[in-house]
Design an enzyme around this catalytic site. Structure first.
Site, short mmCIF file in Angstrom:
data_model
loop_
_atom_site.label_atom_id
_atom_site.label_comp_id
_atom_site.label_asym_id
_atom_site.label_seq_id
_atom_site.Cartn_x
_atom_site.Cartn_y
_atom_site.Cartn_z
N LYS A 46 0.84 -1.21 0.00
CA LYS A 46 0.00 0.00 0.00
C LYS A 46 0.86 1.25 0.00
O LYS A 46 0.53 2.24 -0.65
CB LYS A 46 -0.95 -0.02 1.19
CG LYS A 46 -1.92 -1.20 1.14
CD LYS A 46 -3.34 -0.80 1.42
CE LYS A 46 -4.29 -1.95 1.13
NZ LYS A 46 -4.64 -2.73 2.32
N LYS B 239 -4.73 -12.61 -7.47
CA LYS B 239 -6.02 -12.89 -6.84
C LYS B 239 -7.12 -11.97 -7.36
O LYS B 239 -6.83 -10.89 -7.90
CB LYS B 239 -5.90 -12.76 -5.32
CG LYS B 239 -5.63 -11.34 -4.87
CD LYS B 239 -5.95 -11.13 -3.40
CE LYS B 239 -5.77 -9.66 -3.05
NZ LYS B 239 -6.31 -9.23 -1.80
N LYS C 262 -11.13 -6.16 -5.43
CA LYS C 262 -11.80 -4.96 -5.95
C LYS C 262 -10.77 -3.95 -6.45
O LYS C 262 -10.98 -3.27 -7.44
CB LYS C 262 -12.76 -4.35 -4.93
CG LYS C 262 -12.29 -4.35 -3.53
CD LYS C 262 -13.42 -4.20 -2.52
CE LYS C 262 -12.86 -4.53 -1.14
NZ LYS C 262 -13.78 -4.99 -0.18
#
Ligand code: TYM
Length: 327
Positions: free
Chosen positions: A111, A194, A197
């Site tokens: 992140k 994977k 969203k």
């Protein structure tokens, strides 16, 4: 009685990864255990500092949970920010969480790379808030997907550390739970990785049949195997993983044999996969639309869930204060 906790961030709609990674396992556990399921609205601020209408985002996810079969008669369904006791525990855990170990968490590093302009302290302490969510109810089992394994390790570490530091045997070490053993990773159909969203590759429970067909037909494939029983490259392996998750064992075996004998037609496989996904999601989608129209009911569910969650959290936090020395 064993205790179960799980959660999700309200940053988008529920997708097949969420369902098969976490929700499905929760559905089994709610039949037997004391269960808490919450919507992690605070956590979403680590990446979405301006979440817009939080209430609307939360209601959207709530309708989806209910549509999947999470039952407010069996589980306390609540919104994270309704249980302020969690924040107190988060603070105590942060006092004994170290910069080095938090900086080493893979999802923090990812992140931080993705949002270099906003490497905030909430992002760094994401695992302590998640640990607080879990151990505030002294949970034993946490149904989550594979991507949460490191956060779960941290939660165990913080629970263990609290016990060690204060010389108590108070918090159980929460274990990830997946029916059948290994944690699930639902793949994306865009070649690697994977479903997620933020990956932009998700098939949502709310998607209509045409959208699902279009997404599945676009899945990445190759020119096909050139020798019998060849190993499957990742994009193909991912398609087969999806088949295993949503289709019948017969369907899986049929296409697997076709692959092994080099007779596979990916178009046929995708058509079948799309239909199986549509059959699975259509009834859920209908229930989502029903629940979405009934905001009064959802607000009542969240209110009752919050009451139950607060009662449990309050009991824990009182004991924690005493253990630390606030008499
Ligand atoms: P979140 O919101 O990213 O996802 C919710 C749940 O869905 C699972 N999941 C997947 N499982 C398998 N394959 C996939 N492709 C896939 N994508 C998502 C996640 O593993 C998760 O179980 N940190 C959590 C939210 C959270 C939480 C908690 C969970 C906050 N506090 C306490 C459990 C207990 C998260 O970001 O999940």
């Amino acid at each position: 009685m064993e205790i179960v906790v799980s959660g999700i961030r309200p940053t988008g709609n529920l997708h097949l990864g969420n369902y098969f990674g976490a929700v499905k396992n929760f559905l089994r556990l709610q039949e037997e255990y004391k269960c808490f399921f919450f919507i992690a609205d605070w956590h979403s601020l680590t990446t979405h500092p301006h979440p817009g209408d939080v209430t609307a985002n939360v209601r959207k996810i709530l309708a989806e949970y209910l549509a999947c079969g999470i039952d407010p008669e069996k589980a306390a369904i609540y919104v994270q920010s309704d249980v302020k006791e969690t924040l107190e525990l988060y603070l105590y855990l942060n006092m004994n969480a170290y910069l080095g170990e938090l900086q080493r968490v893979t999802s923090f590093k990812e992140k931080a790379r993705k949002q270099p302009e906003n490497v905030n302290a909430g992002l760094l302490t994401y695992p302590t808030l998640m640990a607080a969510d879990i151990i505030i109810h002294k949970a034993d089992k946490v149904p989550v997907g594979k991507d949460q394994e490191q956060n779960m390790e941290m939660a165990r570490k913080f629970a263990r550390r609290f016990n060690m530091m204060y010389g108590v045997d108070f918090f159980p070490e929460p274990q990830s739970y997946s029916f059948g053993g290994d944690a699930v990773k639902v793949p994306g159909l865009d070649g690697s990785g994977k479903m997620g969203k933020s990956e932009g590759n998700a098939i949502y429970l709310i998607d209509d049949a045409a959208t699902i067909r279009k997404k599945v037909m676009k899945a990445v494939t190759d020119s096909g195997p050139t020798e019998p029983n060849a190993e499957k490259p990742e994009p193909i392996e991912n398609l087969f993983k999806m088949l295993k998750i949503v289709s019948s064992p017969d369907t899986y075996d049929y296409f697997n044999e076709k692959y092994n004998s080099c007779e596979i037609r990916y178009g046929d496989l995708k058509k079948q996969l799309a239909e199986d996904i549509v059959n699975f999601t259509t009834p859920i989608r209908e229930r989502i639309l029903d629940f979405s129209a009934n905001t009064e009911y959802m607000d009542r569910v969240a209110r009752q869930g919050a009451e139950q969650a607060r009662a449990s959290a309050d009991k824990t936090i009182r004991e924690v204060r005493k253990i630390i020395g606030f008499h």
